[in-house]
Design a protein around this motif. Sequence first.
Motif, PDB file in Angstrom:
ATOM      1  N   PRO A 201       0.828  -1.210   0.000  1.00  0.00           N
ATOM      2  CA  PRO A 201       0.000   0.000   0.000  1.00  0.00           C
ATOM      3  C   PRO A 201       0.862   1.260   0.000  1.00  0.00           C
ATOM      4  O   PRO A 201       2.077   1.223   0.276  1.00  0.00           O
ATOM      5  N   SER A 202       0.228   2.382  -0.265  1.00  0.00           N
ATOM      6  CA  SER A 202       0.960   3.655  -0.314  1.00  0.00           C
ATOM      7  C   SER A 202       1.586   4.009   1.029  1.00  0.00           C
ATOM      8  O   SER A 202       2.593   4.727   1.073  1.00  0.00           O
ATOM      9  N   ALA A 203       1.036   3.494   2.137  1.00  0.00           N
ATOM     10  CA  ALA A 203       1.636   3.750   3.444  1.00  0.00           C
ATOM     11  C   ALA A 203       3.057   3.214   3.511  1.00  0.00           C
ATOM     12  O   ALA A 203       3.894   3.744   4.248  1.00  0.00           O
ATOM     13  N   VAL A 204       3.348   2.189   2.725  1.00  0.00           N
ATOM     14  CA  VAL A 204       4.705   1.643   2.631  1.00  0.00           C
ATOM     15  C   VAL A 204       5.461   2.322   1.490  1.00  0.00           C
ATOM     16  O   VAL A 204       6.577   2.834   1.677  1.00  0.00           O
ATOM     17  N   THR A 205       4.873   2.333   0.312  1.00  0.00           N
ATOM     18  CA  THR A 205       5.617   2.801  -0.859  1.00  0.00           C
ATOM     19  C   THR A 205       5.912   4.298  -0.822  1.00  0.00           C
ATOM     20  O   THR A 205       6.942   4.731  -1.354  1.00  0.00           O
ATOM     21  N   ASP A 206       5.048   5.082  -0.192  1.00  0.00           N
ATOM     22  CA  ASP A 206       5.361   6.507  -0.068  1.00  0.00           C
ATOM     23  C   ASP A 206       6.614   6.726   0.771  1.00  0.00           C
ATOM     24  O   ASP A 206       7.415   7.620   0.498  1.00  0.00           O
ATOM     25  N   CYS A 207       6.795   5.909   1.805  1.00  0.00           N
ATOM     26  CA  CYS A 207       7.997   6.031   2.648  1.00  0.00           C
ATOM     27  C   CYS A 207       9.250   5.671   1.855  1.00  0.00           C
ATOM     28  O   CYS A 207      10.309   6.285   2.037  1.00  0.00           O
ATOM     29  N   VAL A 208       9.131   4.667   0.993  1.00  0.00           N
ATOM     30  CA  VAL A 208      10.259   4.282   0.139  1.00  0.00           C
ATOM     31  C   VAL A 208      10.513   5.376  -0.897  1.00  0.00           C
ATOM     32  O   VAL A 208      11.644   5.842  -1.078  1.00  0.00           O
ATOM     33  N   ARG A 209       9.453   5.806  -1.555  1.00  0.00           N
ATOM     34  CA  ARG A 209       9.565   6.783  -2.635  1.00  0.00           C
ATOM     35  C   ARG A 209      10.109   8.128  -2.151  1.00  0.00           C
ATOM     36  O   ARG A 209      10.835   8.814  -2.881  1.00  0.00           O
TER      37      ARG A 209
END
Length: 198
Positions: free
Chosen positions: A99-107
Amino acid sequence: MNKPDFNTLTADNIVAFIGDIFERRGADSYVGEDVTMSQHMLQGAQLAEQAGAGDDLIAAALLHDIGHYTNEFPDDALEQGIDNHHDEAGAAVLDRFFPSAVTDCVRHHVAAKRYLCATDPDYFDRLSDASVHTLGLQGGPMSAEEVAEFAKNPNIDAIVQVRYWDDEGKDPTVTTPDFWHYAPVLERIVSRQAAGAA
């Protein structure tokens, strides 16, 4: 595990695929730091776990630098829309499964460093020499306009927290669990995401 075609990565094999990368490539040097890449990422996950963070934040802290390994992904990754910047590249690989809660932190973990340098007067002093060096390469502290835009991200608090763990996870004396300790966390997230997309 052989390098799969990008389209063969599924919710059923993505965690094993990432684990294989950690096992084979984890001892790679983290340029300019006193820890390896896997030590760094596992320390981030451990810091999140010790802080009582939920699955999404633990996963984000564990995977924030996975983009350094995008050469493990298909040779046509760029054609698949995966940039060669490790923050964007890592998020692009994970987007299908997390989810974006994970991928936003990576991005946005690189941008978060620039954001914190612009908004927290004490933050710069926390950076390692290598992070100070890359800050210049990454554009330096954000402008006021960039700060205002970045702060609109709905996951801003999580992004900033993962950045703090990123900066703290560089201690060569720290012992952490291995990747497989965290694999059930990733499996739960991937399964939840797959169920939501069904």
